[in-house]
Design a protein around this motif. Structure first.
Motif, PDB file in Angstrom:
ATOM      1  N   ASN A  30       0.729  -1.356   0.076  1.00 34.19           N
ATOM      2  CA  ASN A  30       0.444   0.237  -0.089  1.00 34.19           C
ATOM      3  C   ASN A  30       0.851   0.986  -0.066  1.00 34.19           C
ATOM      4  N   SER A  31       1.974   0.754   0.627  1.00 34.14           N
ATOM      5  CA  SER A  31       2.525   2.423   0.433  1.00 34.14           C
ATOM      6  C   SER A  31       3.436   2.833  -1.036  1.00 34.14           C
ATOM      7  N   GLU A  32       2.438   4.463  -1.380  1.00 34.12           N
ATOM      8  CA  GLU A  32       3.010   4.921  -2.432  1.00 34.12           C
ATOM      9  C   GLU A  32       4.612   5.369  -2.787  1.00 34.12           C
ATOM     10  N   GLU A  33       4.934   5.562  -1.601  1.00 33.93           N
ATOM     11  CA  GLU A  33       6.814   5.680  -2.561  1.00 33.93           C
ATOM     12  C   GLU A  33       7.592   5.987  -1.294  1.00 33.93           C
ATOM     13  N   HIS A  34       8.077   4.836  -1.401  1.00 35.27           N
ATOM     14  CA  HIS A  34       9.419   4.280  -0.135  1.00 35.27           C
ATOM     15  C   HIS A  34      10.834   4.786  -0.752  1.00 35.27           C
ATOM     16  N   LEU A  35      10.922   5.434  -0.929  1.00 32.31           N
ATOM     17  CA  LEU A  35      12.763   5.035  -1.867  1.00 32.31           C
ATOM     18  C   LEU A  35      13.762   5.163  -1.336  1.00 32.31           C
ATOM     19  N   ASP A  36      13.971   4.882  -0.198  1.00 34.79           N
ATOM     20  CA  ASP A  36      15.292   4.624   0.538  1.00 34.79           C
ATOM     21  C   ASP A  36      14.665   4.543   2.359  1.00 34.79           C
ATOM     22  N   GLY A  37      13.798   3.317   2.817  1.00 34.74           N
ATOM     23  CA  GLY A  37      12.984   2.839   3.397  1.00 34.74           C
ATOM     24  C   GLY A  37      14.293   2.138   4.040  1.00 34.74           C
ATOM     25  N   HIS A 100      21.193  -2.687  -4.174  1.00 35.38           N
ATOM     26  CA  HIS A 100      19.751  -2.426  -2.716  1.00 35.38           C
ATOM     27  C   HIS A 100      18.489  -2.404  -2.752  1.00 35.38           C
ATOM     28  N   ILE A 101      17.637  -2.979  -2.735  1.00 39.44           N
ATOM     29  CA  ILE A 101      15.817  -2.807  -3.057  1.00 39.44           C
ATOM     30  C   ILE A 101      15.244  -2.282  -1.694  1.00 39.44           C
ATOM     31  N   THR A 102      14.329  -1.379  -2.013  1.00 38.51           N
ATOM     32  CA  THR A 102      13.976  -1.010  -1.024  1.00 38.51           C
ATOM     33  C   THR A 102      12.301  -0.787  -0.733  1.00 38.51           C
ATOM     34  N   ASP A 103      11.737  -0.827  -1.336  1.00 44.64           N
ATOM     35  CA  ASP A 103       9.831  -1.228  -2.060  1.00 44.64           C
ATOM     36  C   ASP A 103       9.401  -2.043  -3.014  1.00 44.64           C
ATOM     37  N   THR A 104       8.924  -3.098  -2.778  1.00 41.32           N
ATOM     38  CA  THR A 104       8.539  -3.515  -3.809  1.00 41.32           C
ATOM     39  C   THR A 104       7.760  -5.427  -3.261  1.00 41.32           C
ATOM     40  N   ASP A 105       7.204  -5.093  -4.134  1.00 37.58           N
ATOM     41  CA  ASP A 105       6.467  -6.491  -4.453  1.00 37.58           C
ATOM     42  C   ASP A 105       6.501  -7.533  -5.102  1.00 37.58           C
ATOM     43  N   GLU A 106       6.962  -7.575  -5.860  1.00 38.88           N
ATOM     44  CA  GLU A 106       8.000  -8.375  -6.895  1.00 38.88           C
ATOM     45  C   GLU A 106       8.925  -8.012  -7.937  1.00 38.88           C
ATOM     46  N   ILE A 107      10.487  -8.775  -8.024  1.00 39.63           N
ATOM     47  CA  ILE A 107      10.872  -8.379  -9.281  1.00 39.63           C
ATOM     48  C   ILE A 107      10.829  -9.134 -10.057  1.00 39.63           C
ATOM     49  N   SER A 184       8.494   0.287  -6.127  1.00 40.76           N
ATOM     50  CA  SER A 184       9.440  -0.164  -5.919  1.00 40.76           C
ATOM     51  C   SER A 184      10.973   0.776  -5.563  1.00 40.76           C
ATOM     52  N   SER A 185      12.006   0.443  -5.474  1.00 40.80           N
ATOM     53  CA  SER A 185      13.131   1.217  -5.718  1.00 40.80           C
ATOM     54  C   SER A 185      14.094   0.903  -6.027  1.00 40.80           C
ATOM     55  N   TRP A 186      16.072   0.471  -5.475  1.00 41.64           N
ATOM     56  CA  TRP A 186      16.816   0.144  -5.199  1.00 41.64           C
ATOM     57  C   TRP A 186      17.489   0.898  -5.158  1.00 41.64           C
ATOM     58  N   THR A 187      19.046   1.023  -4.115  1.00 40.11           N
ATOM     59  CA  THR A 187      19.824   2.022  -4.361  1.00 40.11           C
ATOM     60  C   THR A 187      21.870   1.114  -4.268  1.00 40.11           C
ATOM     61  N   LYS A 188      22.145   1.828  -4.378  1.00 38.55           N
ATOM     62  CA  LYS A 188      23.936   1.272  -4.114  1.00 38.55           C
ATOM     63  C   LYS A 188      24.327   1.168  -2.599  1.00 38.55           C
ATOM     64  N   ARG A 189      24.768  -0.262  -2.623  1.00 38.39           N
ATOM     65  CA  ARG A 189      24.871  -0.750  -1.008  1.00 38.39           C
ATOM     66  C   ARG A 189      25.614   0.717  -0.160  1.00 38.39           C
ATOM     67  N   ASN A 190      25.262   1.134   0.905  1.00 44.08           N
ATOM     68  CA  ASN A 190      25.898   1.708   2.061  1.00 44.08           C
ATOM     69  C   ASN A 190      25.932   2.863   0.624  1.00 44.08           C
ATOM     70  N   SER A 191      24.493   3.679   0.473  1.00 47.28           N
ATOM     71  CA  SER A 191      24.666   5.085  -0.286  1.00 47.28           C
ATOM     72  C   SER A 191      23.463   4.889  -0.986  1.00 47.28           C
ATOM     73  N   LYS A 192      23.112   5.834  -0.800  1.00 41.39           N
ATOM     74  CA  LYS A 192      21.751   6.631  -0.820  1.00 41.39           C
ATOM     75  C   LYS A 192      20.482   6.968  -2.789  1.00 41.39           C
TER      76      LYS A 192
END
Length: 774
Positions: A30-37, A100-107, A184-192
């Motif tokens: 249900n979360s609309e935007e979790h870019l860096d959870g 690194h993945i932050t908010d996803t249902d299925e990739i 969903s979104s994902w970031t580089k490890r140890n980085s935003k």
């Protein structure tokens, strides 16, 4: 939080050996935007570069149903846009950084190695400022459906930043009538630093049971429409997965109130910035919207009108759009390796076009050493804004190496076209490029082809001098003097002294434009280009038009339909002419005019036309009546060859310096005929004969003139050395080999039958291998 899940991508199209592991953590849908959870898990991608150090990307555009694609962006219906086209790419952009993945249902990872080029929009009329963003007109018929200001998303679209990509999809969604959210979104490890994201329709998924019991109306329908973004190595954001279909009706009123569109209104006044990419070896296929709703959410109609007025698009008649579409569609039916590419503005309007057929692409491999870029139609403001690339074949006849239509003569347009052409030619630039005096084009050449020799077309420069100087330039005396100074000067100092005397005599020293031409003399005066290879594309006569492939065939006012008719006729004429020249060369029995062995030798090697030109130099050896050694430096000897100016008169002679290396059998004449014409001059031949050299050294017999070379006008399939673990290279290698058989099979009915039989036998053999037990 659910337990961590590991999903193998192998079943979704990636190679099992790709070394990619995706670890994710489920969160609320249900979360609309979790870019860096928080509580994020690592998303690691490890892969080897499938193509080693290969830096050049080759793009082969193939579209088997372009008409459906164009009708789609013009507002008409199509049944399928997913599989209309494909572009093979010889490199793979897989990120080696841990992510690194932050908010996803299925990739879901799909191995999509093809770009789609069906999102091309044709708009334009005779008035640049009269652009209607709500309707698209084709051949006078107005589409009553709602016009599309934004192209539908397609795999391969690129954006400068994540925000640009988000804003584009958001504006496209608002225009259709749905909202979006970040699934969903994902970031580089140890980085935003964001590395990828999935944007979906806000009707995606279903509410959780506890949320479904509330009084809020259910709005989710499990819609699958989405786009997947990924940051690629060129620091651009690319769409690598697109789903366009929705399972619900569009609601413009509800979409206006969605959270994503409210963000657009807040940033609507931010200015649009156009970035010019000047990378040489890659090409940006789409200038996709870097817009922040220029025409959405803004109440300032003046800003919108100004923007539309500044919009640059290719000025085409209503019928020209269909002509372009029909020609490309038909060309690809008969020529599988026909290549074209289109440049779209940020608003989706057609700006520039480039195309080339397979024969021309293959011919570049033989005759791509010297290329002429003809932009006279652009500079003369013809209705058809044509730019043509051309060269010379083995008979000294002009051949076409690609064409483009440009919106203007700006550096941005030239950069796009030159990068497109270079990419099509596998990133292999010519040795020499000849153009007109357009400054923007000159700067572009230096940017895209920094190692090539850039020269200006001498006849065009001479013509412009005559025109600019008015009565002085038109006088016969001035023309004679100018021609003698430019073409007869053997040394730079000699030219500069003669030029000074000329401008002093005619009182044109203070002519500002002439001074600028003189300052650029190293690009057009022959005496400064003696080390430049022209391979026969050289002429000093103003009335010669070797520079223009289309000279005499185009009018200032003509439609694209008329142009393509002429284009096809001319191409067929050139092909027939080359076939006739090949036949005449095979049947040619020369009449020898001297007893010199050089004449006999090259009659067996050169094509008829080139031999006859070389034979003239052998005959003129008779006017070289004295050879004197004037300097010795080890094995290198400098000779002075005296040449009679008037026939039979030895009192008036011209002294020509020739340098000869006895060890390397190198001979260089100050007239530099070999670089200009592609064969040795009478002075060099006289020195070779004087030193007892019976045969012309191999380095002075150019392969491009040989008649014994079998030329196949099909694309080179490349090396047989491929990575046996890489399915992408399997496909690319097999496809090119198959296309070579197809091209050869098109020559005649007999060729077709043999090729067809060979392909059938090959297929049967492959199936037998596949049926063997593992």
């Amino acid at each position: 939080m659910a337990d961590d899940a590991v999903i193998s991508p192998a079943s979704d199209g990636l190679s099992p050996n790709s070394g990619i592991e995706i670890t994710m953590e489920e969160v609320s849908g249900n979360s609309e935007e979790h870019l860096d959870g928080d509580g994020e898990k690592d998303f690691e991608i490890e892969t080897d570069d499938l193509f080693g150090n290969e830096k050049i990307r080759m793009l082969d555009v193939k579209n088997h149903d372009l008409q459906n694609a164009i009708q789609h962006v013009l507002g008409t219906e199509t049944s399928d846009l997913e599989n209309d086209s494909e572009i093979g790419i010889n490199s793979v952009d897989l990120d080696n950084d841990s992510e690194h993945i932050t908010d996803t249902d299925e990739i879901q990872r799909n191995d999509q190695d093809s770009y789609n080029d069906h999102t091309l929009e044709f708009r334009g009329n005779g008035n640049e400022n009269a652009i209607d963003t709500d309707t698209a007109v084709m051949d006078g018929q107005t589409d009553d459906t709602q016009g599309k200001s934004y192209l539908p998303p397609a795999v391969g679209m690129e954006f400068e930043t994540y925000d640009d990509a988000y804003n584009y999809y958001n504006c496209y969604a608002k225009e259709l009538g749905f909202g979006i959210r970040v699934k969903s979104s994902w970031t580089k490890r140890n980085s935003k630093e964001k590395r990828g994201a999935v944007l979906c329709c806000n009707c995606e998924g279903f509410k959780a049971l506890k949320e479904a019991s509330t009084r809020r109306k259910e709005t989710r329908t499990g819609c699958l429409a989405m786009v997947r973004l990924r940051l690629v190595e060129s620091n651009r954001w690319r769409l690598d997965e697109v789903k366009l279909e929705h399972n619900h009706l569009f609601d413009h009123e509800r979409a206006q109130n969605s959270r994503s569109h409210k963000k657009v209104e807040a940033g609507a006044k931010r200015k649009l910035e156009l970035a010019v990419d000047i990378e040489v070896q890659t090409i940006k296929l789409y200038r996709t919207p870097a817009v922040d709703a220029v025409s959405y959410g803004s109440s300032n109609e003046g800003e919108l009108n100004n923007h539309v007025e500044l919009l640059k698009c290719l000025k085409l008649r209503k019928s020209d759009t269909l002509a372009l579409n029909n020609y490309f569609r038909q060309a690809q039916l008969v020529d599988p390796n026909f290549f074209y590419i289109m440049d779209l503005s940020d608003e989706g309007y057609l700006r520039n076009v480039f195309w080339i057929d397979s024969r021309s692409r293959a011919a570049y491999g033989y005759f791509g050493d010297v290329v002429v870029v003809d932009s006279t139609c652009l500079s003369n403001k013809h209705d058809i804004p044509l730019l043509a690339f051309s060269g010379l074949n083995h008979h000294g006849q002009s051949i076409l190496l690609g064409c483009g239509l440009l919106v203007d003569e700006s550096m941005e347009s030239y950069l796009w076209l030159m990068r497109a052409w270079l990419t099509c030619m596998s990133g292999r630039p010519p040795q020499t490029i000849i153009t007109d005096q357009c400054k923007a084009l000159q700067v572009t050449i230096s940017e895209v082809f920094p190692r090539a020799h850039h020269r200006l077309c001498l006849p065009l420069v001479i013509q412009s001098i005559h025109k600019r100087l008015g009565e002085v330039g038109e006088s016969e005396i001035f023309r004679t003097i100018l021609n003698r100074i430019v073409n007869n000067s053997l040394k730079a100092e000699e030219f500069e002294m003669a030029w000074e005397e000329m401008i002093q005599h005619f009182g044109i020293r203070d002519h500002e434009w002439l001074q600028s031409v003189y300052e650029d003399r190293e690009r057009w005066v022959p005496v400064y280009s003696k080390d430049t290879v022209f391979a026969g594309i050289y002429t000093s006569r103003p009335d010669e038009h070797m520079f223009s492939y289309f000279h005499g065939y185009l009018r200032e006012q003509m439609t694209l339909n008329e142009f393509f008719s002429i284009y096809e006729l001319l191409q067929q004429k050139k092909i027939k002419k080359e076939a006739l020249d090949d036949f005449e060369t095979r049947e040619f029995r020369p009449l020898f005019r001297t007893s010199c062995n050089y004449e006999l030798l090259l009659s067996e090697l050169y094509t008829k036309e080139i031999f006859l030109k070389f034979q003239e130099e052998v005959v003129l050896m008779s006017i070289c009546f004295s050879i004197t050694q004037i300097h010795v430096n080890g094995t290198i000897i400098t000779y002075m060859v005296k040449e009679r100016v008037a026939e039979g008169d030895t009192r008036e002679a011209k002294n020509i310096e020739v340098v000869y290396d006895k060890v390397g059998l190198d001979v260089r004449c100050i007239c530099s005929c070999f670089n200009f014409r592609g064969y040795l001059c009478r002075h060099a031949l006289s020195v070779l004969k004087y030193n007892g050299v019976e045969e012309i050294p191999n380095q002075y017999i150019l392969t491009r003139w040989r008649k014994d070379l079998k030329r196949l006008y099909t694309l080179d399939p490349g090396s047989n050395n491929i990575d046996i673990t890489n399915p992408v290279q399997w496909f690319d290698h097999l496809y090119r080999r198959a296309m070579q058989v197809v091209s050869e099979g098109m020559k005649s009915e007999d060729h077709h039958m043999v090729a067809w039989q060979a392909l059938k036998e090959s297929l049967n053999k492959v199936r037998l291998v596949a049926d063997k037990p593992v």
